[in-house]
Design a protein around this motif. Structure first.
Motif, PDB file in Angstrom:
ATOM      1  N   GLU A 171      73.881  19.663  35.594  1.00 48.79           N
ATOM      2  CA  GLU A 171      73.182  21.035  36.360  1.00 48.79           C
ATOM      3  C   GLU A 171      71.976  20.441  36.991  1.00 48.79           C
ATOM      4  O   GLU A 171      71.612  21.123  37.928  1.00 48.79           O
ATOM      5  N   ASN A 172      71.643  19.326  36.589  1.00 44.90           N
ATOM      6  CA  ASN A 172      70.294  18.717  37.181  1.00 44.90           C
ATOM      7  C   ASN A 172      70.608  17.600  38.307  1.00 44.90           C
ATOM      8  O   ASN A 172      69.460  17.164  38.842  1.00 44.90           O
ATOM      9  N   HIS A 173      72.021  17.204  38.578  1.00 41.36           N
ATOM     10  CA  HIS A 173      72.088  16.317  39.645  1.00 41.36           C
ATOM     11  C   HIS A 173      71.686  16.777  40.571  1.00 41.36           C
ATOM     12  O   HIS A 173      72.112  17.930  41.201  1.00 41.36           O
ATOM     13  N   ASN A 251      80.849  25.865  29.906  1.00 36.45           N
ATOM     14  CA  ASN A 251      79.545  25.349  29.470  1.00 36.45           C
ATOM     15  C   ASN A 251      78.528  25.124  30.904  1.00 36.45           C
ATOM     16  O   ASN A 251      78.842  24.268  31.617  1.00 36.45           O
ATOM     17  N   ASN A 252      77.496  25.902  31.092  1.00 41.44           N
ATOM     18  CA  ASN A 252      76.697  25.879  32.439  1.00 41.44           C
ATOM     19  C   ASN A 252      76.046  24.647  32.756  1.00 41.44           C
ATOM     20  O   ASN A 252      75.491  24.279  33.770  1.00 41.44           O
ATOM     21  N   SER A 253      76.463  23.531  31.746  1.00 41.64           N
ATOM     22  CA  SER A 253      75.346  22.299  31.801  1.00 41.64           C
ATOM     23  C   SER A 253      76.016  21.358  32.832  1.00 41.64           C
ATOM     24  O   SER A 253      75.431  20.210  33.045  1.00 41.64           O
ATOM     25  N   ILE A 254      77.238  21.556  33.015  1.00 37.30           N
ATOM     26  CA  ILE A 254      78.003  20.855  34.095  1.00 37.30           C
ATOM     27  C   ILE A 254      78.507  21.591  35.372  1.00 37.30           C
ATOM     28  O   ILE A 254      78.746  22.810  35.134  1.00 37.30           O
ATOM     29  N   LYS A 255      78.571  20.979  36.228  1.00 36.37           N
ATOM     30  CA  LYS A 255      79.186  21.511  37.597  1.00 36.37           C
ATOM     31  C   LYS A 255      80.291  20.821  38.337  1.00 36.37           C
ATOM     32  O   LYS A 255      80.408  19.481  38.185  1.00 36.37           O
ATOM     33  N   ALA A 256      81.299  21.374  39.054  1.00 32.77           N
ATOM     34  CA  ALA A 256      82.027  20.785  39.675  1.00 32.77           C
ATOM     35  C   ALA A 256      82.152  20.854  41.182  1.00 32.77           C
ATOM     36  O   ALA A 256      81.719  22.103  41.706  1.00 32.77           O
ATOM     37  N   ILE A 257      82.378  19.767  41.805  1.00 33.60           N
ATOM     38  CA  ILE A 257      81.985  19.741  43.107  1.00 33.60           C
ATOM     39  C   ILE A 257      83.434  19.118  43.826  1.00 33.60           C
ATOM     40  O   ILE A 257      84.073  18.106  43.538  1.00 33.60           O
ATOM     41  N   LYS A 258      83.651  19.726  45.137  1.00 33.75           N
ATOM     42  CA  LYS A 258      84.752  19.325  45.851  1.00 33.75           C
ATOM     43  C   LYS A 258      84.744  17.938  46.471  1.00 33.75           C
ATOM     44  O   LYS A 258      83.501  17.455  46.692  1.00 33.75           O
ATOM     45  N   ILE A 259      85.614  17.236  46.584  1.00 34.12           N
ATOM     46  CA  ILE A 259      85.570  15.716  47.162  1.00 34.12           C
ATOM     47  C   ILE A 259      86.215  15.654  48.420  1.00 34.12           C
ATOM     48  O   ILE A 259      87.550  15.983  48.717  1.00 34.12           O
TER      49      ILE A 259
END
Length: 299
Positions: A171-173, A251-259
Motif C-alpha cells: 500500500e506504500n509502494h 487485506n488492504n496492505s497490498i494492492k493489485a495493478i494492471k500490467i
C-alpha cells in the motif's frame, strides 16, 4: 494342471532359483517342492532338470512355461475387464502444470473427478512443473497444462481457460496510484518470482523481455505466502494471476495493478500427445476439467 502350478513354474523360471521363487510366492520350500512334484506327476514327465545346481527347463517344461505366460496374461486381462464391469474404468492419469499457482485449483478439481471415477488414479507430477511439454514428450506425464504452447505436430492443444496477470505491491509502494505499469517501470524494482529460470516467468516473457528491460533485482521465492509478506513489507513486487490473488486482496496492505494498458492476459491449454491413443476416461477427464474450471472458478 492348476493355475497355481502355472504360477509356480513361471516364478521359478523368471526368478532364477527356487529360493527366490519361494519369496515371490510366499511358500515354504517343502510346499513349493510338493507342488512341483504334483505338477510333474500330473504331466507324467519332468519339468526341470538340475544342471550344476541350476534348474533348467526340459522340452516339456519349455512348452508349459510358454502356455503359463499365455494363460496367466489372459487371466489377468479378464480380471481387469470384470473389475471394470463391476467398479467402472481403472487407470492412471499423470498431470503437471508449468505454473505453481495452478496447484491451488488443480487438487480440488482432481478430488471432484475422483468422486465420479474412484478407480482412476490421478497423480500430480510436481517435478515436471518447469518443463511440462518436455516431460509430456518423454512420457513422464500424460497431460500438461501450459500457457506457453510450442508449435509441434506431435502435441495437441485444447483451450482450458484465460486469466489475467496483475502486479502486486504494498500500500506504500510508489506504483499504488498507477492505473497500469509498463516495462520501463520495472528498472529500479525488486521482482519476486516463484522459481527460475526467468524465461518461464510470464511477466518476463510478455512484457520485460520484448522491451529488453531487466529489474534491478530478481529473487526466486517458491512460497506464495512468503512472497506476499515480502510485498506487504515493501521489500519487493510480484506478479500473480487475478483469480489466485483475490483471497489476499481482502487485506488492504497490498494492492493489485494492471500490467500494460490493455492488461496482460494469457490462455492456458491442456496439452496431450497427438499420435497417442488414450483410454476413454482421458476424454472424460479433459471434458470435466474444462467444465469445472470455467463453471466453479469463473477464471
Amino acid at each position: 494342471m492348476e493355475i497355481r502350478h502355472l504360477r509356480l513354474i513361471k516364478a521359478i523360471v523368471e526368478e532364477g532359483s527356487i529360493t527366490k521363487a519361494i519369496d515371490k510366492l510366499y511358500l515354504t520350500q517343502s510346499a513349493l517342492s510338493h507342488q512341483l512334484k504334483e505338477a510333474e506327476y500330473q504331466l507324467g514327465t519332468k519339468i526341470f532338470l538340475r544342471n550344476h545346481k541350476k534348474l533348467v527347463l526340459t522340452k516339456a517344461g519349455e512348452k508349459l512355461y510358454q502356455t503359463a505366460n499365455e494363460i496367466l496374461a489372459k487371466l489377468s486381462d479378464t480380471e481387469k475387464e470384470i473389475k471394470q464391469l463391476i467398479f467402472g474404468e481403472i487407470g492412471e492419469i499423470r498431470i503437471s502444470t508449468e505454473c505453481y499457482s495452478s496447484y491451488h485449483w488443480l487438487p480440488s478439481v482432481l478430488k471432484q473427478f475422483h468422486l465420479l471415477y474412484p478407480n482412476i488414479e490421478l497423480q500430480i507430477v510436481m517435478e515436471a512443473t518447469h518443463y511440462p511439454l518436455q516431460k509430456l514428450q518423454e512420457n513422464v506425464i500424460d497431460i500438461a497444462i501450459t500457457s506457453d504452447p510450442v508449435k509441434d505436430e506431435n502435441i495437441k492443444y485444447l483451450e482450458l481457460f484465460q486469466d489475467e496477470m496483475l502486479m502486486v505491491v504494498s500500500e506504500n509502494h510508489h506504483w499504488v496510484d498507477k492505473k497500469f505499469v509498463v516495462a520501463e517501470d520495472f528498472v529500479n524494482e525488486h521482482l519476486l518470482i516463484h522459481s527460475l529460470p526467468i524465461e518461464t516467468v510470464t511477466v518476463h516473457q510478455f512484457l520485460l523481455a520484448p522491451a529488453n528491460i531487466k529489474p534491478k533485482k530478481i529473487t526466486a521465492l517458491p512460497l506464495t505466502e512468503a512472497s506476499i509478506e515480502m510485498v506487504k513489507a515493501d521489500m519487493g513486487i510480484m506478479a500473480m494471476a487475478k483469480w489466485a490473488l483475490q483471497p489476499y486482496l481482502k487485506n488492504n496492505s497490498i494492492k493489485a495493478i494492471k500490467i500494460g494498458k490493455n492488461g496482460l492476459k494469457r490462455k492456458h491449454y491442456i496439452a496431450i500427445m497427438n499420435n497417442k491413443t488414450y483410454p476413454e476416461y482421458f476424454n472424460h477427464f479433459i471434458s470435466f476439467l474444462q467444465t469445472e474450471i470455467n463453471l466453479q472458478w469463473n477464471i
